[in-house]
Design a protein around this motif. Structure first.
Motif, mmCIF file in Angstrom:
data_model
loop_
_atom_site.group_PDB
_atom_site.id
_atom_site.type_symbol
_atom_site.label_atom_id
_atom_site.label_comp_id
_atom_site.label_asym_id
_atom_site.label_seq_id
_atom_site.Cartn_x
_atom_site.Cartn_y
_atom_site.Cartn_z
ATOM 1 N N PHE A 88 0.460 3.959 2.460
ATOM 2 C CA PHE A 88 1.837 3.780 2.915
ATOM 3 C C PHE A 88 1.940 3.314 4.370
ATOM 4 C CE2 PHE A 88 2.654 6.430 -0.793
ATOM 5 C CZ PHE A 88 3.795 5.843 -1.306
ATOM 6 N N LEU A 91 2.941 -0.250 4.964
ATOM 7 C CA LEU A 91 4.348 -0.507 4.653
ATOM 8 C C LEU A 91 5.246 -0.066 5.795
ATOM 9 C CD1 LEU A 91 4.508 0.524 0.882
ATOM 10 C CD2 LEU A 91 4.301 -1.756 1.872
ATOM 11 N N TYR A 92 4.896 1.066 6.439
ATOM 12 C CA TYR A 92 5.669 1.503 7.601
ATOM 13 C C TYR A 92 5.545 0.498 8.744
ATOM 14 C CZ TYR A 92 6.627 6.096 5.585
ATOM 15 O OH TYR A 92 7.092 7.106 4.793
ATOM 16 N N PHE A 117 7.820 0.612 -2.192
ATOM 17 C CA PHE A 117 7.879 2.058 -2.020
ATOM 18 C C PHE A 117 8.220 2.741 -3.345
ATOM 19 C CE2 PHE A 117 8.111 1.949 2.705
ATOM 20 C CZ PHE A 117 7.269 3.018 2.948
#
Length: 336
Positions: A88, A91-92, A117
Motif C-alpha cells: 500500500f 499507493l500512498y 485500494f
C-alpha cells in the motif's frame, strides 16, 4: 443453560451447550493495559492487543464444555502488516503526488488509485479471514479456508462496479455470490461448509428497504424544498434513516444468509433483531450486565439457542461485525 440441538427428522440426537464466560470488566482492564503500552511502543503493541482480544473472545467461548482456541501470534500479525505496508505504501506515495497536481490529472488519478485500494481491500479481507480461520480450533480440529484471494477480490471488484452502475439494485446478486464463494471454501477439519442461498434469499428485504428509503428521502427533500427552514434538517433525517435502514437490512441479511449455511447434515439458522445492534452506536453507556437467555421451545417443537454472535473475525463467520457479550440472537442446528 443455552444449547444447540442437532435433530434428525423428529428425533433429537444431542444437545450441545454453548456458553460465553467473559465479562466486560475483565476485557476492559486488559484493553486499558494494552492501549497504555501502545504509547511507548509507537503503536506497535496494537498487534499484541489484537491477539489478546481474539484470545479472550475465542477462549471464553465453549461448545459442549470445550473452549475454542486461537493459535495466532502477534508476530504473525506484525509480519502481515509489514507485507501490506509494502503493497500500500506506493499507493500512498501516488496519492501524495496527485495532491500536487491540478485539473483532470487529479480526478482521473484519484479514481484509479481508489479503485486499486478497493480491489486490494477485497484481497486483504479474504486473506484476513483465512488467517483467522486457520488459527481457530475446537477440540483440536482446525478450521480452514481454501479458494483464491485474487479470485475473490476480482469478484468483489467487478460486482461492486455493477452495483454502482445500477445504483445499488444489483447488491443481492453480489452478496449471494460472495457468500457462496466464502462458505463453499470454508472447512472444519475435513468437513466442508456449503451455501445454498441465492439472490432471491435476500431480495425481498433488500428491495423493500431500498424502496422505503428512496420514498422517505424523496419526501424529506420535498419538505425541504417547500420550507427553507426545514431544509437544514434534511441531512440529519437522511443520516438517521440511513442508519436505521442499514441495521434493519443487515439483521435480515444475517438471518437469511446464515440459514443457508450447512456443515454436513447440520444446517445453521440465526435470528438477529435489528434493535440489539443499535446500542452499539449510542447505548453502550449502559453497563447493565446481560447473561445468556435460557433455552426455550417454540411452537413448532424445535429447540432454539440464545447466543451472542461473535465479531472481531469470529471463527465461523468473519462477516459478523458485532461482538460477544451483546444482547443475544437465536441459533439452532438441524439437518438440511
Amino acid at each position: 443453560m443455552a444449547s444447540i440441538t442437532t435433530m434428525f427428522g423428529d428425533a433429537r440426537i444431542s444437545r450441545v451447550p454453548v456458553k460465553f464466560s467473559g465479562t466486560r470488566a475483565e476485557l476492559f482492564w486488559r484493553l486499558v493495559r494494552g492501549y497504555l503500552l501502545m504509547f511507548p511502543t509507537l503503536g506497535l503493541y496494537r498487534f499484541w492487543v489484537t491477539t489478546m482480544k481474539r484470545q479472550f473472545y475465542w477462549h471464553h467461548t465453549s461448545i459442549d464444555g470445550d473452549a475454542l482456541e486461537y493459535s495466532g501470534t502477534p508476530l504473525q500479525l506484525l509480519i502481515g502488516f509489514l507485507i501490506a505496508l509494502a503493497v500500500f505504501l506506493p499507493l500512498y506515495i501516488v496519492f501524495f503526488y496527485l495532491s500536487t497536481q491540478v485539473g483532470t490529472v487529479v480526478v482521473v488519478g484519484y479514481g484509479i488509485v481508489a479503485a486499486l485500494f478497493w480491489f486490494l481491500f477485497g484481497y486483504a479481507s479474504y486473506r484476513g479471514r483465512d488467517f483467522r480461520l486457520s488459527r481457530t480450533l475446537w477440540r483440536g480440529i482446525r478450521f480452514g479456508q481454501e479458494g483464491n484471494a485474487w479470485a475473490y477480490a476480482t469478484r468483489q471488484f467487478l460486482w461492486s462496479l455493477l452495483v454502482v452502475a445500477t445504483l445499488g439494485l444489483a447488491y443481492p446478486f453480489m452478496s449471494a455470490d460472495l457468500w457462496r464463494y466464502r462458505y463453499s471454501n470454508t472447512w472444519y477439519g475435513d468437513r466442508q461448509f456449503s451455501f445454498t442461498g441465492s439472490w432471491r434469499t435476500i431480495a425481498g428485504p433488500f428491495y423493500r428497504a431500498y424502496a422505503l428509503f428512496a420514498i422517505l428521502v424523496g419526501a424529506a427533500v420535498g419538505v425541504g424544498l417547500v420550507s427553507q427552514g426545514a431544509m437544514a434538517l434534511v441531512p440529519l433525517l437522511m443520516l438517521v434513516l440511513g442508519f436505521g435502514g442499514f441495521f434493519y437490512y443487515r439483521a435480515r441479511e444475517s438471518n437469511l444468509m446464515f440459514s443457508e449455511v450447512h456443515l454436513g447434515a447440520a444446517r445453521l439458522r440465526v435470528e438477529i433483531k435489528a434493535r440489539p445492534r443499535l446500542p452499539d452506536l449510542w447505548r453502550q453507556v449502559r453497563s447493565r450486565k446481560r447473561g445468556h437467555r435460557p433455552l426455550r421451545r417454540r411452537g413448532d417443537g424445535r429447540n432454539w439457542l440464545a447466543f451472542h454472535p461473535q465479531g472481531d473475525g469470529g471463527p465461523l463467520a468473519a462477516d459478523q461485525r458485532f461482538r460477544l457479550a451483546r444482547r443475544p440472537g437465536v441459533l439452532f442446528l438441524r439437518p438440511a
